[in-house]
Design a protein around this motif. Structure first.
Motif, PDB file in Angstrom:
ATOM      1  N   ILE A  34       5.169  46.578  -9.262  1.00  0.00           N
ATOM      2  CA  ILE A  34       4.539  45.991 -10.197  1.00  0.00           C
ATOM      3  C   ILE A  34       4.343  46.268 -11.998  1.00  0.00           C
ATOM      4  N   PRO A  35       3.929  44.799 -11.804  1.00  0.00           N
ATOM      5  CA  PRO A  35       4.382  44.801 -13.890  1.00  0.00           C
ATOM      6  C   PRO A  35       3.957  46.196 -14.504  1.00  0.00           C
ATOM      7  N   THR A  36       4.994  46.166 -15.357  1.00  0.00           N
ATOM      8  CA  THR A  36       4.561  47.704 -16.634  1.00  0.00           C
ATOM      9  C   THR A  36       2.923  47.445 -17.349  1.00  0.00           C
ATOM     10  N   GLU A  37       3.543  48.542 -17.423  1.00  0.00           N
ATOM     11  CA  GLU A  37       1.695  49.347 -17.777  1.00  0.00           C
ATOM     12  C   GLU A  37       1.435  48.002 -19.219  1.00  0.00           C
ATOM     13  N   PRO A  38       1.807  47.867 -20.172  1.00  0.00           N
ATOM     14  CA  PRO A  38       1.669  46.832 -21.431  1.00  0.00           C
ATOM     15  C   PRO A  38       1.710  45.345 -20.616  1.00  0.00           C
ATOM     16  N   ARG A  39       2.312  44.786 -19.782  1.00  0.00           N
ATOM     17  CA  ARG A  39       2.084  43.786 -19.208  1.00  0.00           C
ATOM     18  C   ARG A  39       0.691  43.439 -18.432  1.00  0.00           C
ATOM     19  N   LEU A  40       0.455  44.442 -17.802  1.00  0.00           N
ATOM     20  CA  LEU A  40      -0.673  44.077 -17.002  1.00  0.00           C
ATOM     21  C   LEU A  40      -2.358  43.699 -18.070  1.00  0.00           C
ATOM     22  N   VAL A  41      -2.208  45.130 -19.152  1.00  0.00           N
ATOM     23  CA  VAL A  41      -2.662  45.142 -20.119  1.00  0.00           C
ATOM     24  C   VAL A  41      -2.980  43.722 -21.048  1.00  0.00           C
ATOM     25  N   GLU A  42      -1.658  43.384 -20.749  1.00  0.00           N
ATOM     26  CA  GLU A  42      -1.935  41.495 -21.624  1.00  0.00           C
ATOM     27  C   GLU A  42      -2.234  40.695 -20.423  1.00  0.00           C
ATOM     28  N   MET A  43      -2.212  40.445 -18.791  1.00  0.00           N
ATOM     29  CA  MET A  43      -2.743  40.690 -17.979  1.00  0.00           C
ATOM     30  C   MET A  43      -4.538  40.011 -18.222  1.00  0.00           C
ATOM     31  N   LEU A  44      -4.410  41.695 -17.874  1.00  0.00           N
ATOM     32  CA  LEU A  44      -6.063  40.877 -17.735  1.00  0.00           C
ATOM     33  C   LEU A  44      -6.979  41.660 -18.799  1.00  0.00           C
ATOM     34  N   GLY A  45      -5.803  41.806 -19.727  1.00  0.00           N
ATOM     35  CA  GLY A  45      -7.375  41.676 -21.280  1.00  0.00           C
ATOM     36  C   GLY A  45      -8.146  42.782 -21.234  1.00  0.00           C
ATOM     37  N   VAL A  46      -7.842  44.347 -20.801  1.00  0.00           N
ATOM     38  CA  VAL A  46      -8.348  45.453 -21.183  1.00  0.00           C
ATOM     39  C   VAL A  46      -7.605  46.733 -21.783  1.00  0.00           C
ATOM     40  N   GLY A  47      -7.970  47.136 -22.077  1.00  0.00           N
ATOM     41  CA  GLY A  47      -7.130  48.346 -22.184  1.00  0.00           C
ATOM     42  C   GLY A  47      -6.012  49.424 -21.758  1.00  0.00           C
ATOM     43  N   ARG A  48      -5.292  50.301 -22.654  1.00  0.00           N
ATOM     44  CA  ARG A  48      -4.451  50.785 -20.963  1.00  0.00           C
ATOM     45  C   ARG A  48      -4.971  51.680 -20.886  1.00  0.00           C
ATOM     46  N   ASN A  49      -5.888  52.509 -21.652  1.00  0.00           N
ATOM     47  CA  ASN A  49      -6.652  53.639 -20.704  1.00  0.00           C
ATOM     48  C   ASN A  49      -6.981  52.868 -18.860  1.00  0.00           C
ATOM     49  N   THR A  50      -8.041  51.604 -19.206  1.00  0.00           N
ATOM     50  CA  THR A  50      -8.606  51.637 -17.660  1.00  0.00           C
ATOM     51  C   THR A  50      -7.168  51.053 -17.284  1.00  0.00           C
ATOM     52  N   VAL A  51      -6.400  50.389 -17.234  1.00  0.00           N
ATOM     53  CA  VAL A  51      -5.354  50.194 -16.602  1.00  0.00           C
ATOM     54  C   VAL A  51      -4.761  51.546 -15.389  1.00  0.00           C
ATOM     55  N   ARG A  52      -4.569  52.186 -16.568  1.00  0.00           N
ATOM     56  CA  ARG A  52      -4.322  53.831 -16.256  1.00  0.00           C
ATOM     57  C   ARG A  52      -4.897  54.186 -15.140  1.00  0.00           C
ATOM     58  N   GLU A  53      -6.005  54.312 -15.058  1.00  0.00           N
ATOM     59  CA  GLU A  53      -6.895  55.177 -14.124  1.00  0.00           C
ATOM     60  C   GLU A  53      -6.853  54.329 -13.259  1.00  0.00           C
ATOM     61  N   ALA A  54      -7.039  52.558 -13.795  1.00  0.00           N
ATOM     62  CA  ALA A  54      -6.875  52.178 -11.988  1.00  0.00           C
ATOM     63  C   ALA A  54      -5.638  51.782 -11.289  1.00  0.00           C
ATOM     64  N   VAL A  55      -4.912  51.913 -11.859  1.00  0.00           N
ATOM     65  CA  VAL A  55      -4.147  52.376 -10.914  1.00  0.00           C
ATOM     66  C   VAL A  55      -3.386  53.671 -10.277  1.00  0.00           C
ATOM     67  N   LYS A  56      -3.909  54.691 -11.702  1.00  0.00           N
ATOM     68  CA  LYS A  56      -4.256  55.950 -11.010  1.00  0.00           C
ATOM     69  C   LYS A  56      -5.077  56.498  -9.338  1.00  0.00           C
TER      70      LYS A  56
END
Length: 222
Positions: A34-56
């Motif tokens: 899947i895309p990297t965390e920074p790319r997901l942050v950019e794609m979704l327009g949310v913070g790193r912690n939110t992306v990190r929790e969802a991926v986790k």
């Protein structure tokens, strides 16, 4: 582009849903990164912690897997598949067979009652392909052909819920078939499925269930 406006109260859950949808529709196929965390942050327009929790959360569910030094990969198309794959991988072989019996015997019984002419065409074609696959001596080819026939039986049952549940255990079942048959593919390990298809054709529900059950005799404990 996945960017969206997300309410704070359900932010992580909505990100989980967004990521899951990309996997479900095949944007990120099983086995791909899947895309990297920074790319997901950019794609979704949310913070790193939110992306990190969802991926986790999706990793815990078995949908994703993090590989150190490489990235995060898709391991299954949905949470049910991931959970089932983990359960089948560690389950007692007898319990695994019992679960398969619960699904496949009932599917065969329903298929005999509900099959259509189109279902019979699919079953006949799948049976021919399965027999031809055995003749190749290629275990991987045979396992896939065997799975296709069983999927056709489940499809002939015309129960969408049963079909979805069976699909979720497909990978685990193929793995168990490969172990049961073995790489040598000896003549003694080949099980003819012609009688099962014939029973479904004859609309004989009891015979179809019996034939399906014969393939899945649980091992006898000492």
């Amino acid at each position: 582009m996945l960017r969206m406006t997300l309410s704070r109260s359900t932010l992580v859950q909505q990100v989980i849903s967004a990521l899951s949808e990309q996997i479900r529709v095949g944007e990120w196929p099983v086995g791909t990164k899947i895309p990297t965390e920074p790319r997901l942050v950019e794609m979704l327009g949310v913070g790193r912690n939110t992306v990190r929790e969802a991926v986790k959360a999706l990793t815990h569910a078995g949908v994703l897997e993090g590989v150190q030094g490489s990235g995060t990969y898709v391991r299954s198309t949905d949470e049910l598949t991931g959970v089932v794959a983990r359960k089948f991988g560690t389950a007692d072989p007898e319990h695994t067979i019992e679960v398969r019996r619960a699904l496949e015997v009932e599917a065969a019984r329903l298929a005999a009652l509900r099959r259509t002419p189109e279902d019979l065409d699919r079953l006949d074609a799948a049976l021919v392909a399965r027999d031809a696959a055995w003749e190749t001596g290629d275990l991987e080819v045979f396992v896939e052909a065997d799975a296709d026939l069983h999927v056709a039986v489940v499809g002939a049952a015309h129960n969408p819920m049963l079909a979805e549940l069976y699909a979720s255990v497909g990978a685990a079942i193929r793995a168990s078939v490969a172990v049961a048959v073995g790489p040598a593919m000896r003549a003694g390990t080949h099980i003819d499925h012609g009688r099962l298809v014939a029973a479904i054709r004859d609309r004989d529900a009891d015979r179809a269930a019996h034939e399906a059950g014969k393939f899945l005799e649980a091992p006898v404990r000492e």
